[in-house]
Design a protein around this motif. Structure first.
Motif, PDB file in Angstrom:
ATOM      1  N   ALA A  78       0.832  -1.149   0.166  1.00 24.30           N
ATOM      2  CA  ALA A  78      -0.039   0.049   0.127  1.00 24.30           C
ATOM      3  C   ALA A  78       0.819   1.228   0.022  1.00 24.30           C
ATOM      4  O   ALA A  78       2.042   1.578   0.554  1.00 24.30           O
ATOM      5  N   ARG A  79       0.359   2.239  -0.574  1.00 27.75           N
ATOM      6  CA  ARG A  79       1.232   3.661  -0.837  1.00 27.75           C
ATOM      7  C   ARG A  79       0.751   4.535   0.223  1.00 27.75           C
ATOM      8  O   ARG A  79      -0.596   4.726   0.384  1.00 27.75           O
ATOM      9  N   VAL A  80       1.412   4.950   1.082  1.00 25.55           N
ATOM     10  CA  VAL A  80       0.931   5.878   1.995  1.00 25.55           C
ATOM     11  C   VAL A  80       2.032   7.226   2.086  1.00 25.55           C
ATOM     12  O   VAL A  80       3.236   7.354   1.888  1.00 25.55           O
ATOM     13  N   LEU A  81       1.445   8.355   2.461  1.00 27.71           N
ATOM     14  CA  LEU A  81       2.035   9.421   2.298  1.00 27.71           C
ATOM     15  C   LEU A  81       2.369   9.835   3.866  1.00 27.71           C
ATOM     16  O   LEU A  81       1.650   9.901   4.753  1.00 27.71           O
ATOM     17  N   VAL A  82       3.802  10.255   4.062  1.00 29.18           N
ATOM     18  CA  VAL A  82       3.935  10.675   5.665  1.00 29.18           C
ATOM     19  C   VAL A  82       4.840  11.832   5.573  1.00 29.18           C
ATOM     20  O   VAL A  82       5.863  11.668   5.352  1.00 29.18           O
ATOM     21  N   PRO A  83       4.224  13.006   5.973  1.00 36.01           N
ATOM     22  CA  PRO A  83       5.008  14.028   6.310  1.00 36.01           C
ATOM     23  C   PRO A  83       6.031  13.775   7.447  1.00 36.01           C
ATOM     24  O   PRO A  83       5.646  13.577   8.482  1.00 36.01           O
ATOM     25  N   VAL A  84       7.088  14.126   7.172  1.00 34.54           N
ATOM     26  CA  VAL A  84       8.169  14.023   8.282  1.00 34.54           C
ATOM     27  C   VAL A  84       8.676  15.464   8.664  1.00 34.54           C
ATOM     28  O   VAL A  84       9.285  16.104   7.882  1.00 34.54           O
ATOM     29  N   HIS A  85       8.488  15.830   9.981  1.00 29.38           N
ATOM     30  CA  HIS A  85       8.884  16.998  10.404  1.00 29.38           C
ATOM     31  C   HIS A  85       9.462  17.156  11.764  1.00 29.38           C
ATOM     32  O   HIS A  85       9.256  17.805  12.671  1.00 29.38           O
TER      33      HIS A  85
END
Length: 352
Positions: A78-85
């Motif tokens: 599965a393709r997931v978007l993860v903002p990393v900050h």
């Protein structure tokens, strides 16, 4: 002589109702009394998350709840978007990668918050969005409601999963009302209990999308039994009792409690900025006060100065290690504790 003060964003100073619950004789987790306590805690958590779904209690930390949600809501590939900050949004990316998901990282400067335009820059499609509400490594608070709306406008079938570990009981939060599908929390944070429980909140939509995997953290197994007041495996039943006891007192006055946490954090930031400290976060979370270290002062020196006054603080993580220090009053504390810690901060900085 000073009384010990735990000024960290978890573990925290415990609520008296938690201490009282933990002092009771040991419950057997399959007894009728344990089932009653379990159901009371579960109902309280579901009210706190504002969900018509279920909140499952897992014996483990908040990270266990994060891991369980990723494993059980997304199939490998599965393709997931993860903002990393920050360090904890980084954790989402690591968990998803370990689970065999295709992780698309959205890299932001640590201390910044995620904005809808950042999500629009990412090239889909995506099966999910993994967000951190309160990034306690930097003290930043994301507007997860707006972010969920922006994401689902592009990917309506996608699931929005939130790390609410240091936002629950500290900031406003709603699951379905904000368009969120699932969220993780832990017992050693805003609920003011000891470490050892992870709370995994599932909206009705998330329950429909379960793709159960694993053995111990299999959420389908937990769903079958937790509605009857048990868990699939031996739970930390004493911590469940502490959860129930704190929620009984906290939920009826939750708006006042959230206002207090906001005020406490504002007092600490105002004090630090008046003393010349630079805040780290772009948007401040009530959970954690995070400042860059004073020029010429190491974290070890600052930590020692607080310890000499009976207080435990915490430093930076990841790329902020050795650059920042953090204070938190998310545990059991009142307004005057904030003024006391602000004065302590003033005294500590006077040493340098």
């Amino acid at each position: 002589m000073y009384r010990p003060r735990l000024l960290t964003p978890g573990p925290v100073e415990l609520h008296p109702r938690a201490l009282e619950a933990l002092s009771r004789p040991q419950l057997h987790h399959r007894s009728d009394e344990a089932k009653r306590v379990f159901l009371k805690a579960k109902a309280g958590l579901e009210a706190a998350f504002k969900t018509q779904g279920q909140v499952l209690m897992l014996t483990g930390s908040g990270t266990a709840a994060m891991d369980a949600l990723v494993q059980n809501l997304f199939a490998p590939g599965a393709r997931v978007l993860v903002p990393v900050h920050g360090n904890f949004s980084e954790r989402w990316a690591k968990i998803a990668q370990q689970a065999g998901l295709e992780v698309v990282r959205l890299e932001l400067e640590w201390g910044r918050v995620v904005r809808p335009e950042h999500l629009e820059e990412a090239s889909g499609p995506f099966d999910g969005l993994l967000l951190t509400h309160s990034e306690s490594s930097t003290g930043a608070l994301n507007d997860v409601r707006t972010l969920a709306q922006a994401f689902k406008a592009r990917f309506p079938e996608g699931l929005v999963v939130v790390d609410a570990i240091t936002s629950m009981f500290l900031s406003e939060f709603e699951l379905e009302g904000w368009g969120l599908d699932a969220a993780a929390c832990g017992s050693q944070k805003g609920i003011m209990c000891p470490p050892g429980l992870g709370y995994a909140a599932l909206s009705p939509r998330a329950i429909e999308h379960l793709k159960p995997r694993g053995f111990y953290l299999n959420l389908a197994s937990e769903l079958k039994v937790q509605s009857s007041g048990e868990s699939a495996w031996t739970p930390a039943i004493n911590l469940v009792a502490a959860t129930a006891a704190v929620l009984e007192e906290l939920l009826p006055r939750l708006p006042e409690h959230l206002a207090l946490k906001e005020q406490q954090n504002a007092i600490l930031y105002a004090s630090g900025e008046r003393l010349g400290l630079k805040p780290v976060p772009e948007v401040k979370s009530p959970a954690t006060t995070c400042f860059y270290l004073p020029e010429g002062t190491s974290y070890a020196q600052l930590k020692e100065a607080f310890a000499a006054r009976g207080a435990t603080i915490i430093g930076g993580q990841g790329q902020l290690k050795g650059r920042v220090f953090r204070l938190s009053l998310m545990g059991y504390s009142d307004l005057y504790d904030a003024y006391a810690v602000a004065r302590m901060l003033e005294d500590v900085l006077a040493d340098f």
